[in-house]
Design a protein around this motif. Sequence first.
Motif, short mmCIF file in Angstrom:
data_model
loop_
_atom_site.label_atom_id
_atom_site.label_comp_id
_atom_site.label_asym_id
_atom_site.label_seq_id
_atom_site.Cartn_x
_atom_site.Cartn_y
_atom_site.Cartn_z
N GLU A 126 1.69 9.77 1.93
CA GLU A 126 2.37 9.03 2.50
C GLU A 126 1.18 7.78 1.95
O GLU A 126 0.35 7.14 2.81
CB GLU A 126 3.42 8.34 2.50
N GLU A 127 1.60 6.95 1.10
CA GLU A 127 1.00 5.75 0.81
C GLU A 127 1.96 4.26 1.15
O GLU A 127 2.92 4.38 0.91
CB GLU A 127 0.05 5.16 -1.03
N VAL A 128 1.20 3.21 2.43
CA VAL A 128 1.75 3.13 2.68
C VAL A 128 1.63 1.30 2.59
O VAL A 128 0.40 0.77 2.00
CB VAL A 128 2.59 2.18 4.03
N SER A 129 2.40 0.19 1.34
CA SER A 129 1.15 -1.41 0.85
C SER A 129 1.44 -1.49 2.39
O SER A 129 2.64 -1.63 2.74
CB SER A 129 2.48 -1.78 -0.17
N VAL A 130 1.11 -2.47 2.53
CA VAL A 130 0.33 -3.21 3.72
C VAL A 130 1.39 -4.72 3.56
O VAL A 130 1.57 -5.11 4.73
CB VAL A 130 -1.05 -3.24 4.62
N ASP A 131 1.52 -5.13 2.67
CA ASP A 131 1.75 -6.52 1.77
C ASP A 131 4.03 -5.67 1.65
O ASP A 131 4.40 -6.96 1.13
CB ASP A 131 1.74 -7.34 0.95
N GLY A 132 3.80 -4.12 1.89
CA GLY A 132 5.38 -4.65 1.51
C GLY A 132 5.45 -4.71 -0.12
O GLY A 132 6.39 -4.09 -0.30
N LYS A 133 4.42 -4.59 -1.04
CA LYS A 133 4.99 -4.99 -2.82
C LYS A 133 4.57 -3.33 -3.31
O LYS A 133 3.21 -2.72 -2.76
CB LYS A 133 4.39 -5.89 -3.36
N ARG A 134 5.33 -2.23 -3.95
CA ARG A 134 5.17 -0.78 -4.33
C ARG A 134 4.36 -1.47 -5.28
O ARG A 134 3.53 -0.46 -5.84
CB ARG A 134 6.64 -0.76 -4.88
N GLU A 135 4.06 -2.35 -5.94
CA GLU A 135 3.57 -2.83 -7.10
C GLU A 135 1.48 -2.85 -6.49
O GLU A 135 0.90 -2.80 -7.14
CB GLU A 135 3.11 -3.69 -7.74
N ASN A 136 1.77 -2.82 -5.30
CA ASN A 136 -0.03 -2.75 -4.60
C ASN A 136 -0.35 -1.44 -4.82
O ASN A 136 -1.14 -1.15 -4.19
CB ASN A 136 -0.09 -4.07 -3.19
N LEU A 137 0.87 -0.67 -4.60
CA LEU A 137 0.35 0.97 -4.26
C LEU A 137 -0.59 1.84 -5.87
O LEU A 137 -0.44 1.52 -6.66
CB LEU A 137 1.49 1.85 -4.27
N VAL A 138 -1.83 2.11 -5.78
CA VAL A 138 -2.44 3.05 -6.38
C VAL A 138 -2.86 4.22 -6.36
O VAL A 138 -2.74 4.65 -7.97
CB VAL A 138 -4.41 2.29 -5.52
N SER A 139 -1.90 4.76 -6.40
CA SER A 139 -1.82 6.42 -6.82
C SER A 139 -2.75 6.97 -7.13
O SER A 139 -2.41 7.84 -7.47
CB SER A 139 -0.29 6.62 -7.87
N SER A 140 -4.33 6.76 -6.42
CA SER A 140 -4.84 7.51 -6.48
C SER A 140 -5.85 7.54 -4.91
O SER A 140 -6.43 6.65 -4.36
CB SER A 140 -5.72 7.00 -6.99
N TYR A 141 -6.38 9.39 -4.70
CA TYR A 141 -7.20 9.10 -3.07
C TYR A 141 -8.23 9.54 -3.16
O TYR A 141 -8.52 10.70 -4.50
CB TYR A 141 -5.82 9.92 -2.34
N LEU A 142 -8.96 9.80 -2.40
CA LEU A 142 -9.74 10.60 -1.79
C LEU A 142 -9.87 11.73 -0.71
O LEU A 142 -9.14 10.95 0.51
CB LEU A 142 -11.29 9.75 -1.81
N LEU A 143 -9.55 12.59 0.14
CA LEU A 143 -9.02 13.31 0.69
C LEU A 143 -10.51 14.19 1.02
O LEU A 143 -11.36 14.75 0.29
CB LEU A 143 -8.23 14.50 0.63
N GLN A 144 -11.05 13.71 2.31
CA GLN A 144 -12.33 14.60 3.35
C GLN A 144 -11.63 16.10 4.21
O GLN A 144 -11.12 15.57 4.96
CB GLN A 144 -13.10 13.27 3.75
N ILE A 145 -12.35 16.72 4.34
CA ILE A 145 -12.45 17.30 4.65
C ILE A 145 -13.71 17.95 5.62
O ILE A 145 -15.16 17.79 5.72
CB ILE A 145 -11.46 18.98 5.16
N ALA A 146 -13.56 17.60 7.51
CA ALA A 146 -15.20 17.64 8.08
C ALA A 146 -15.17 19.09 8.99
O ALA A 146 -13.64 18.94 9.61
CB ALA A 146 -16.18 16.47 8.14
N LYS A 147 -16.35 19.18 9.17
CA LYS A 147 -16.16 20.14 11.01
C LYS A 147 -16.12 18.95 12.22
O LYS A 147 -15.99 19.64 13.09
CB LYS A 147 -17.42 20.96 10.45
N GLU A 148 -16.41 18.06 11.40
CA GLU A 148 -16.23 16.98 13.12
C GLU A 148 -15.41 16.14 12.99
O GLU A 148 -15.48 15.68 11.61
CB GLU A 148 -17.58 17.01 13.43
#
Length: 251
Positions: A126-148
């Motif tokens: 889930e994405e949470v806006s640090v200032d509580g404003k939904r208009e600041n949510l970007v709905s675009s993400y980068l996911l990384q999986i690593a071995k360490e």
Amino acid sequence: MYREFGIVGIFTNLVERTIKVEFTLDIDPDSASLDSLVLCDKETSRIILADIKVSKKVITMYLQEWPEAGKQYLLRIQSGIRSIVEDILSESLLKEIVFKSEVLSTVNVLSPSNHEVLNELHFLWEEVSVDGKRENLVSSYLLQIAKENTFYNVVRETEVVEKQEIRITNIDEGQYYLRVRAQKNGKYGRWSKVISFLVRQAEDKTSSYEEQLKIISAPVNGETPPSFVFQFDEEIDTDIMPSIVVKRRLI
């Protein structure tokens, strides 16, 4: 030509979680310590812990926690820092610091939970806006999986747009680490908390025994004894007993 020893500039980087202080001359590493540079929350005066590294004219603070974008911090640079030619910073400096970013949101990983064992890789966040404003949510993400957990060896990196979940296949068994962050126009928010998970392939015991076990003794056809015994050519795992079904055939 002699240059007076002093501070050239102070530079923050939210993505790298660093503060860099550049001086006019190369720094004596022995004169820079955790007491030399102190960062605190301007509102609460809470000290933000950091590690210090000196490289020529630059002292870098590697913060041990993610700073908040747009939040005001105070950086105190104590007097006593020396150059390699023994020039001394004669006066302390108190500087207001702000970590700037267009992405004002954080990401919380909902699934998997930490140390969970997975047969299928379904990630949810889930994405949470640090200032509580939904208009600041970007709905675009980068996911990384690593071995360490340092993510030096990233085995899978995926961009996800307009959704907060993804299914991933073709990852070998073993332990992995996951993190996700919001991103927009080349700007990034802070990484989520790192989640550790273990990948194991699901075992199909039923099909395995159907292929390997052979019945070497069974009731005689046409008889209806009060009880009967099946004998296999190998010892069987009692866990598969619910999968053994005996059906009566109508004659």
